[in-house]
Design a protein around this motif. Structure first.
Motif, short mmCIF file in Angstrom:
data_model
loop_
_atom_site.label_atom_id
_atom_site.label_comp_id
_atom_site.label_asym_id
_atom_site.label_seq_id
_atom_site.Cartn_x
_atom_site.Cartn_y
_atom_site.Cartn_z
N LEU A 1 -12.59 14.83 -0.34
CA LEU A 1 -12.65 13.81 -1.40
C LEU A 1 -14.07 13.37 -1.76
N GLY A 2 -15.01 13.59 -0.86
CA GLY A 2 -16.39 13.23 -1.16
C GLY A 2 -16.53 11.77 -1.58
N LYS A 3 -17.27 11.56 -2.67
CA LYS A 3 -17.58 10.19 -3.10
C LYS A 3 -16.38 9.46 -3.71
N LYS A 4 -15.32 10.20 -3.94
CA LYS A 4 -14.12 9.52 -4.47
C LYS A 4 -13.46 8.63 -3.42
N LEU A 5 -13.74 8.93 -2.16
CA LEU A 5 -12.99 8.29 -1.07
C LEU A 5 -13.58 6.93 -0.68
N VAL A 6 -12.68 5.94 -0.57
CA VAL A 6 -13.06 4.62 -0.05
C VAL A 6 -12.09 4.29 1.09
N TRP A 7 -12.66 4.17 2.30
CA TRP A 7 -11.82 3.86 3.47
C TRP A 7 -11.55 2.37 3.59
N PHE A 8 -10.34 2.06 4.04
CA PHE A 8 -10.02 0.70 4.48
C PHE A 8 -9.40 0.81 5.87
N TYR A 9 -10.11 0.28 6.83
CA TYR A 9 -9.59 0.32 8.21
C TYR A 9 -8.71 -0.92 8.42
N ILE A 10 -7.42 -0.70 8.50
CA ILE A 10 -6.47 -1.79 8.67
C ILE A 10 -6.22 -1.95 10.16
N ASN B 1 -14.12 -0.35 -14.55
CA ASN B 1 -14.87 0.58 -15.38
C ASN B 1 -15.64 1.54 -14.48
N TYR B 2 -14.93 2.49 -13.90
CA TYR B 2 -15.61 3.47 -13.06
C TYR B 2 -14.70 4.68 -12.86
N ASP B 3 -15.26 5.71 -12.25
CA ASP B 3 -14.46 6.91 -12.00
C ASP B 3 -13.31 6.58 -11.05
N PRO B 4 -12.21 7.31 -11.19
CA PRO B 4 -11.08 7.06 -10.28
C PRO B 4 -11.47 7.26 -8.83
N ARG B 5 -10.89 6.46 -7.98
CA ARG B 5 -11.17 6.53 -6.55
C ARG B 5 -9.88 6.73 -5.76
N VAL B 6 -10.06 7.14 -4.52
CA VAL B 6 -8.94 7.24 -3.58
C VAL B 6 -9.15 6.17 -2.53
N PHE B 7 -8.32 5.14 -2.55
CA PHE B 7 -8.41 4.04 -1.60
C PHE B 7 -7.48 4.36 -0.44
N TRP B 8 -8.08 4.70 0.69
CA TRP B 8 -7.28 5.24 1.80
C TRP B 8 -7.21 4.19 2.92
N LEU B 9 -6.01 3.65 3.13
CA LEU B 9 -5.79 2.66 4.18
C LEU B 9 -5.33 3.40 5.43
N PHE B 10 -6.05 3.22 6.53
CA PHE B 10 -5.64 3.89 7.77
C PHE B 10 -5.68 2.90 8.92
N GLY B 11 -4.95 3.25 9.97
CA GLY B 11 -4.88 2.38 11.15
C GLY B 11 -3.57 2.64 11.88
N ARG B 12 -3.40 1.94 12.98
CA ARG B 12 -2.21 2.15 13.82
C ARG B 12 -0.92 1.80 13.08
N SER B 13 0.18 2.34 13.58
CA SER B 13 1.48 1.93 13.10
C SER B 13 1.64 0.43 13.36
N GLY B 14 2.04 -0.31 12.36
CA GLY B 14 2.23 -1.75 12.50
C GLY B 14 1.01 -2.57 12.16
N ALA B 15 -0.09 -1.90 11.84
CA ALA B 15 -1.32 -2.65 11.53
C ALA B 15 -1.20 -3.39 10.19
N GLY B 16 -0.37 -2.86 9.28
CA GLY B 16 -0.19 -3.54 7.99
C GLY B 16 -0.55 -2.69 6.79
N LYS B 17 -0.67 -1.39 6.99
CA LYS B 17 -1.10 -0.49 5.90
C LYS B 17 -0.12 -0.51 4.72
N THR B 18 1.16 -0.33 5.02
CA THR B 18 2.16 -0.25 3.94
C THR B 18 2.22 -1.56 3.17
N THR B 19 2.24 -2.66 3.91
CA THR B 19 2.30 -3.99 3.28
C THR B 19 1.14 -4.17 2.31
N LEU B 20 -0.06 -3.84 2.76
CA LEU B 20 -1.25 -4.08 1.94
C LEU B 20 -1.40 -3.03 0.83
#
Ligand code: ADP
Length: 176
Positions: free
Chosen positions: A99-108, A2-21
């Protein structure tokens, strides 16, 4: 959720597991009926951004386009999951600006040696053979604290454990 839409952005090196997660998160949220789009960095590269090379300004433009698409989608009520390497501060800064407040980073994260051993796309092998431009020498600039709010260590935990950690962070986002 129950909240505004967000952009969950997974970033990290190739092979870190971004696509899988990212795929695991997409499937989980889809199963819960959450409206969501997944933007895969490799797919964006081969479609919307296929005219771009790999020099610094082209990598920045690649991220600008992805961030703008994510913003348009989020503005229309969709949550967005993005996975790209975003190895440099400049790309993350631009995404954050768009993206401002819409953005949520995930460091993989996994150590480079682990990523090289996994090498899911054969990129490190090709780089060592000199067939991929500079990949291993790209600086992966250490994330700043705001980008490490959600750090996922994929060498220390199973896919499922990492997924649960991401899911917990996704579900507790408050309404802005
Ligand atoms: P990336 O998209 O970051 O290049 P991929 O997700 O394509 O990485 O590949 C990561 C590889 O690491 C996969 O083979 C995956 O099964 C493996 N792996 C092992 N442990 C984990 C984990 N905890 N989280 C994500 N991937 C993991």
């Amino acid at each position: 959720m129950n909240y505004d839409p967000r952009v969950f952005w997974l970033f990290g090196r190739s092979g870190a597991g971004k696509t899988t997660l990212a795929l695991r998160l997409r499937d989980e949220l889809a199963g819960r009926g959450v409206p969501l789009i997944y933007l895969d960095g490799d797919e964006m590269r081969s479609t919307l951004c296929s005219d771009l090379g790999f020099q610094s300004d082209a990598r920045l433009e690649n991220h600008r386009r992805i961030a703008e698409v994510a913003r348009l989608l989020a503005n229309q009520g969709l949550n967005v999951v993005v996975s790209t390497m975003a190895p440099e501060h400049s790309q993350r800064d631009l995404a954050a600006k768009i993206l401002g407040k819409k953005l949520v980073w995930f460091y993989i994260h996994a150590p480079l040696e682990v990523c090289m051993q996994r090498d899911p796309k054969g990129i490190y092998k090709r780089a060592l053979e000199g067939k991929v431009h500079q990949l291993i020498n790209y600086p992966f600039e250490n994330p700043r604290s705001i980008e490490m709010e959600n750090r996922i260590d994929t060498d220390a935990h199973t896919v499922e454990e990492c997924h649960q950690k991401i899911l917990a962070a996704v579900m507790i986002r408050p309404t802005s």
